[in-house]
Design an enzyme around this catalytic site. Structure first.
Site, mmCIF file in Angstrom:
data_model
loop_
_atom_site.group_PDB
_atom_site.id
_atom_site.type_symbol
_atom_site.label_atom_id
_atom_site.label_comp_id
_atom_site.label_asym_id
_atom_site.label_seq_id
_atom_site.Cartn_x
_atom_site.Cartn_y
_atom_site.Cartn_z
ATOM 1 C CG MET A 152 -2.014 -1.183 1.194
ATOM 2 S SD MET A 152 -3.506 -0.877 2.006
ATOM 3 C CE MET A 152 -2.780 -0.634 3.689
ATOM 4 C CG LEU A 181 7.503 1.592 -0.803
ATOM 5 C CD1 LEU A 181 8.077 1.232 -2.138
ATOM 6 C CD2 LEU A 181 6.495 0.329 -0.437
ATOM 7 C CG HIS A 182 8.147 0.330 6.219
ATOM 8 N ND1 HIS A 182 8.357 -1.112 6.165
ATOM 9 C CD2 HIS A 182 6.845 0.414 6.237
ATOM 10 C CE1 HIS A 182 7.287 -1.885 6.451
ATOM 11 N NE2 HIS A 182 6.482 -0.868 6.330
ATOM 12 C CG HIS A 236 6.962 -1.819 2.171
ATOM 13 N ND1 HIS A 236 6.781 -0.823 2.998
ATOM 14 C CD2 HIS A 236 5.584 -2.573 2.327
ATOM 15 C CE1 HIS A 236 5.298 -0.728 3.173
ATOM 16 N NE2 HIS A 236 4.809 -1.906 3.107
ATOM 17 C CE LYS A 280 3.775 -4.350 11.287
ATOM 18 N NZ LYS A 280 2.495 -4.219 10.503
ATOM 19 C CD GLN A 308 -2.074 -8.670 4.145
ATOM 20 O OE1 GLN A 308 -2.860 -7.965 4.408
ATOM 21 N NE2 GLN A 308 -0.779 -8.319 3.891
ATOM 22 C CB SER A 365 4.259 -0.396 10.854
ATOM 23 O OG SER A 365 2.792 -0.059 10.288
HETATM 24 P P1 AMP Z 1 1.251 -3.042 3.414
HETATM 25 O O1 AMP Z 1 1.933 -1.781 2.513
HETATM 26 O O2 AMP Z 1 1.403 -2.522 4.674
HETATM 27 O O3 AMP Z 1 0.075 -3.579 2.960
HETATM 28 O O4 AMP Z 1 2.255 -4.062 3.445
HETATM 29 C C1 AMP Z 1 2.777 -4.726 2.136
HETATM 30 C C2 AMP Z 1 3.703 -5.851 2.457
HETATM 31 O O5 AMP Z 1 4.773 -5.773 3.352
HETATM 32 C C3 AMP Z 1 2.619 -6.795 3.372
HETATM 33 O O6 AMP Z 1 2.744 -8.319 2.591
HETATM 34 C C4 AMP Z 1 3.131 -6.900 4.901
HETATM 35 O O7 AMP Z 1 2.979 -7.837 5.578
HETATM 36 C C5 AMP Z 1 4.777 -6.529 4.431
HETATM 37 N N1 AMP Z 1 5.306 -5.883 5.606
HETATM 38 C C6 AMP Z 1 5.040 -4.726 6.285
HETATM 39 N N2 AMP Z 1 5.598 -4.510 7.203
HETATM 40 C C7 AMP Z 1 6.637 -5.396 7.383
HETATM 41 C C8 AMP Z 1 7.942 -5.653 8.225
HETATM 42 N N3 AMP Z 1 8.056 -4.705 9.195
HETATM 43 N N4 AMP Z 1 8.591 -6.612 7.852
HETATM 44 C C9 AMP Z 1 8.486 -7.460 6.807
HETATM 45 N N5 AMP Z 1 7.326 -7.229 5.907
HETATM 46 C C10 AMP Z 1 6.466 -6.337 6.081
#
Ligand code: AMP
Length: 282
Positions: free
Chosen positions: A30, A33-34, A37, A150, A154, A186
């Protein structure tokens, strides 16, 4: 070379047509990005010859009182992160091009997998996730798709729908990337003050306590969960939403830890909802 950005499934499909002979790794996100990601992106790059990232703030997975409108959006920064990380193409569809409308066909995961943990307070969330992930997998048709551990509920639900709907893709679960304090990276950490961030480290600290207890031979869920609660209580600002010890695949509560199980926590600091989990047993 500039990173190509596609905003409709047909544009992306056209690009992918000439790359179908390659091993395609796909990372749905979404945005905002960190490092978490980025770890998924790195893995997708190393295990495939083409890495595709999508950025889509999925309206279907936000409830009416959730943070859809203020969810962080930073496309230009994300583009640079992806380009630097060696991503081959970025897919940034609009809600219209994803066909978001009232009469959309939806993917409904098994209710028993959606009723606990985050599903308890986020009605419709996992149906929204499953619907969009299924659409993205059909659009990209990757060999492998990368998801973070994490978001354990899901991940379990996506593994299930891919099996049940015969979607031909390998789902790769990736470890949670954390700050030095232990706080899981996050996109929502952006909402926290620096005090909030250090308070939020209690979540992982409490999960580690549980892991240590389980490693020492404790198998009673109640004893393990009590130890987690005691540690969480050291930071009264943390408002616990749920704390559960569940089977990793079915997500059903378990009384004793006989094999690998998951302890999952959700709660709020400074009104920001945070989740995390840890594996115990096995
Ligand atoms: P999101 O943008 O939050 O929907 O996350 C996209 C993907 O990145 C999802 O598969 C999350 O589980 C993964 N993700 C989010 N935070 C982390 C993290 N700290 N470490 C590893 N994967 C993550």
């Amino acid at each position: 070379m500039n990173l190509p950005i596609f905003t409709t499934p047909s544009e992306l499909g056209h690009y992918l047509q000439s790359h179908r002979s390659q091993a395609i790794g796909f990372v749905p996100t979404m945005g905002a990005l960190h490092l978490g990601h980025q770890s998924l992106i790195d893995r997708a790059r190393h295990e495939n010859t083409l890495a595709i990232v999508s950025i889509f703030v999925n309206p279907l997975q936000f409830g009416p009182n959730e943070d859809l409108d203020r969810y962080p959006r930073q496309l230009e920064i994300d583009r640079v992160i992806c380009e630097t990380a060696g991503v081959d193409a970025l897919f940034v569809p609009t809600p219209e091009s994803m066909g978001i409308k009232d009469a959309l066909t939806q993917v409904v995961p098994p209710p028993m997998m959606m009723s606990g943990l985050c599903g308890r307070t986020r009605a419709g969330h996992f149906q929204g996730v499953a619907t969009i992930v299924a659409k993205l997998l059909n659009i990209v048709q990757p060999d492998r798709a990368y998801f973070g551990e994490k978001d354990a509920q899901q991940l379990a639900i996506i593994r299930k729908i891919v099996i049940d709907l015969n979607i031909p893709v390998d789902i790769v679960g990736c470890p949670t990337l954390r700050a030095d304090s232990g706080l899981a990276h996050s996109s929502r950490n952006q909402y926290l003050s620096s005090t909030g961030r250090s308070q939020a480290a209690v979540i992982y600290r409490s999960l580690q306590k549980a892991q240590t207890l389980a490693k020492g031979g404790e198998i009673q869920s109640q004893s393990i969960l009590t130890a987690v609660k005691i540690e969480l209580a050291t930071v009264p600002e943390f408002q616990l939403e749920y704390l559960e010890l569940v089977d990793q695949h079915t997500l059903q509560s378990i009384e004793t830890v006989e094999k690998i199980a998951l302890i999952a926590i959700a709660g709020r600091i400074e009104n920001t909802r945070l989740i995390d989990n840890i594996i115990v047993g096995g």
